[in-house]
Motif scaffolding. Structure first.
Motif, PDB file in Angstrom:
ATOM      1  N   SER A   1       0.818  -1.212   0.000  1.00 25.28           N
ATOM      2  CA  SER A   1       0.000   0.000   0.000  1.00 25.28           C
ATOM      3  C   SER A   1       0.853   1.264   0.000  1.00 25.28           C
ATOM      4  O   SER A   1       0.406   2.330  -0.436  1.00 25.28           O
ATOM      5  CB  SER A   1      -0.937  -0.004   1.207  1.00 25.28           C
ATOM      6  OG  SER A   1      -0.193  -0.043   2.408  1.00 25.28           O
TER       7      SER A   1
ATOM      8  N   ASN B   1       3.223   1.876  -1.865  1.00 29.98           N
ATOM      9  CA  ASN B   1       3.557   2.214  -3.252  1.00 29.98           C
ATOM     10  C   ASN B   1       2.365   2.770  -4.026  1.00 29.98           C
ATOM     11  O   ASN B   1       2.501   3.142  -5.184  1.00 29.98           O
ATOM     12  CB  ASN B   1       4.097   0.978  -3.978  1.00 29.98           C
ATOM     13  CG  ASN B   1       5.375   0.462  -3.343  1.00 29.98           C
ATOM     14  OD1 ASN B   1       6.190   1.240  -2.854  1.00 29.98           O
ATOM     15  ND2 ASN B   1       5.561  -0.853  -3.344  1.00 29.98           N
ATOM     16  N   LEU B   2       1.205   2.818  -3.380  1.00 36.29           N
ATOM     17  CA  LEU B   2       0.012   3.300  -4.061  1.00 36.29           C
ATOM     18  C   LEU B   2      -0.134   4.807  -3.918  1.00 36.29           C
ATOM     19  O   LEU B   2       0.349   5.399  -2.948  1.00 36.29           O
ATOM     20  CB  LEU B   2      -1.227   2.619  -3.479  1.00 36.29           C
ATOM     21  CG  LEU B   2      -1.298   1.089  -3.584  1.00 36.29           C
ATOM     22  CD1 LEU B   2      -2.534   0.572  -2.870  1.00 36.29           C
ATOM     23  CD2 LEU B   2      -1.305   0.648  -5.042  1.00 36.29           C
ATOM     24  N   SER B   3      -0.826   5.392  -4.863  1.00 32.94           N
ATOM     25  CA  SER B   3      -1.119   6.812  -4.769  1.00 32.94           C
ATOM     26  C   SER B   3      -2.173   7.047  -3.689  1.00 32.94           C
ATOM     27  O   SER B   3      -2.836   6.109  -3.225  1.00 32.94           O
ATOM     28  CB  SER B   3      -1.651   7.330  -6.102  1.00 32.94           C
ATOM     29  OG  SER B   3      -2.932   6.780  -6.373  1.00 32.94           O
ATOM     30  N   ARG B   4      -2.322   8.292  -3.292  1.00 35.49           N
ATOM     31  CA  ARG B   4      -3.320   8.617  -2.271  1.00 35.49           C
ATOM     32  C   ARG B   4      -4.708   8.222  -2.734  1.00 35.49           C
ATOM     33  O   ARG B   4      -5.507   7.677  -1.953  1.00 35.49           O
ATOM     34  CB  ARG B   4      -3.270  10.118  -1.954  1.00 35.49           C
ATOM     35  CG  ARG B   4      -4.300  10.564  -0.925  1.00 35.49           C
ATOM     36  CD  ARG B   4      -4.213  12.045  -0.665  1.00 35.49           C
ATOM     37  NE  ARG B   4      -5.263  12.487   0.247  1.00 35.49           N
ATOM     38  CZ  ARG B   4      -5.427  13.735   0.641  1.00 35.49           C
ATOM     39  NH1 ARG B   4      -4.610  14.691   0.187  1.00 35.49           N
ATOM     40  NH2 ARG B   4      -6.404  14.060   1.472  1.00 35.49           N
ATOM     41  N   LYS B   5      -5.017   8.460  -3.998  1.00 32.33           N
ATOM     42  CA  LYS B   5      -6.332   8.123  -4.534  1.00 32.33           C
ATOM     43  C   LYS B   5      -6.566   6.618  -4.490  1.00 32.33           C
ATOM     44  O   LYS B   5      -7.668   6.159  -4.125  1.00 32.33           O
ATOM     45  CB  LYS B   5      -6.443   8.635  -5.980  1.00 32.33           C
ATOM     46  CG  LYS B   5      -7.801   8.403  -6.616  1.00 32.33           C
ATOM     47  CD  LYS B   5      -7.865   9.000  -8.015  1.00 32.33           C
ATOM     48  CE  LYS B   5      -9.223   8.775  -8.650  1.00 32.33           C
ATOM     49  NZ  LYS B   5      -9.311   9.358 -10.019  1.00 32.33           N
ATOM     50  N   GLU B   6      -5.530   5.846  -4.842  1.00 32.85           N
ATOM     51  CA  GLU B   6      -5.667   4.393  -4.813  1.00 32.85           C
ATOM     52  C   GLU B   6      -5.835   3.876  -3.386  1.00 32.85           C
ATOM     53  O   GLU B   6      -6.616   2.953  -3.138  1.00 32.85           O
ATOM     54  CB  GLU B   6      -4.447   3.749  -5.470  1.00 32.85           C
ATOM     55  CG  GLU B   6      -4.386   3.953  -6.979  1.00 32.85           C
ATOM     56  CD  GLU B   6      -3.056   3.522  -7.563  1.00 32.85           C
ATOM     57  OE1 GLU B   6      -3.044   3.012  -8.693  1.00 32.85           O
ATOM     58  OE2 GLU B   6      -2.003   3.695  -6.883  1.00 32.85           O
ATOM     59  N   ARG B   7      -5.111   4.467  -2.433  1.00 32.15           N
ATOM     60  CA  ARG B   7      -5.243   4.053  -1.033  1.00 32.15           C
ATOM     61  C   ARG B   7      -6.644   4.361  -0.514  1.00 32.15           C
ATOM     62  O   ARG B   7      -7.242   3.561   0.204  1.00 32.15           O
ATOM     63  CB  ARG B   7      -4.187   4.739  -0.162  1.00 32.15           C
ATOM     64  CG  ARG B   7      -2.776   4.212  -0.364  1.00 32.15           C
ATOM     65  CD  ARG B   7      -1.866   4.623   0.795  1.00 32.15           C
ATOM     66  NE  ARG B   7      -1.789   6.075   0.939  1.00 32.15           N
ATOM     67  CZ  ARG B   7      -0.908   6.844   0.319  1.00 32.15           C
ATOM     68  NH1 ARG B   7      -0.032   6.311  -0.520  1.00 32.15           N
ATOM     69  NH2 ARG B   7      -0.891   8.163   0.522  1.00 32.15           N
TER      70      ARG B   7
END
Length: 216
Positions: free
Chosen positions: A3, A5-11
């Motif tokens: 998690s 490595n994910l963007s804020r939107k993806e999180r």
């Protein structure tokens, strides 16, 4: 994927999806699949019904399958975490049993869901529903079977069919969970509560299954 490595939107999307799954799990446990509604799940998750469809286009069915996929995946993780390379088979199995008790104690609604819906799914007249449950259950059996096969190769346990042994162990674990759930609903005197303690229950199950009932 990690998690971090994910963007804020993806999180945020993952967090919303998880909130929906947790709400669905609670509602399915309380009401059962047949009586649960998307409206109630959406209200519990504090999202609009349309938002639920954005994440789960298949509606209640897709949510239900996703909840069970998560539960079975968590069981596979418990198995793999318990059977460490340094542990004997008994140590690994007892650690798995203790971890399953701890998991269900923390997530009581999951135990209610599994007890209420697993047999209904397995015996469902709808082939896709029965096949889904059987596939998920078989994944757990295969995870445990690999550790049983390793113990056979190390000469720790008798050379019995690993899958049959795994089915037997999981079936008995299910039975003890049912026993604990029923006992927890009763008002028992202290001397009759021995198996309500998860540590004692884990020791009992491992002794019964791995050492047998008859005296040597």
């Amino acid at each position: 994927m990690n998690s971090a490595n994910l963007s804020r939107k993806e999180r945020e999307r993952l967090m919303r999806r998880q909130a929906m799954l947790e709400a669905a799990r609670a509602v399915f446990a309380e009401k059962g699949y047949a009586n649960a509604t998307l409206e109630e799940i959406a209200q519990r998750a504090e999202f609009g019904k349309g938002t639920l469809y954005n994440y789960f286009p298949g509606g209640k069915d897709e949510l239900f399958f996703a909840v069970f996929e998560e539960v079975f995946a968590q069981f596979q993780e418990l198995i793999d975490a318990a059977f460490t390379p340094a542990a004997s088979f008994r140590e690994g199995f007892e650690a798995f049993v203790r971890a399953s008790f701890a998991f269900f104690a923390q997530h009581h609604e999951v135990l209610l869901l599994v007890m209420r819906e697993s047999q209904r799914m397995l015996l469902s007249p709808e082939p896709e529903r029965a096949a889904f449950f059987q596939d998920q259950y078989n994944r757990v059996v295969q995870h445990l079977s690999r550790h049983i096969q390793g113990a056979i190769e190390r000469n720790e346990v008798k050379p019995l069919p690993p899958e049959a042994v795994a089915h037997t162990l999981i079936g008995n674990l299910h039975g003890i969970h049912m026993h604990l759930m029923l006992k927890a609903c009763q008002h028992l005197p202290a001397q009759r509560q021995a198996l309500i303690d998860s540590e004692a229950a884990a020791h009992f199950l491992c002794t019964l299954l791995l050492e047998g009932l008859l005296k040597p």
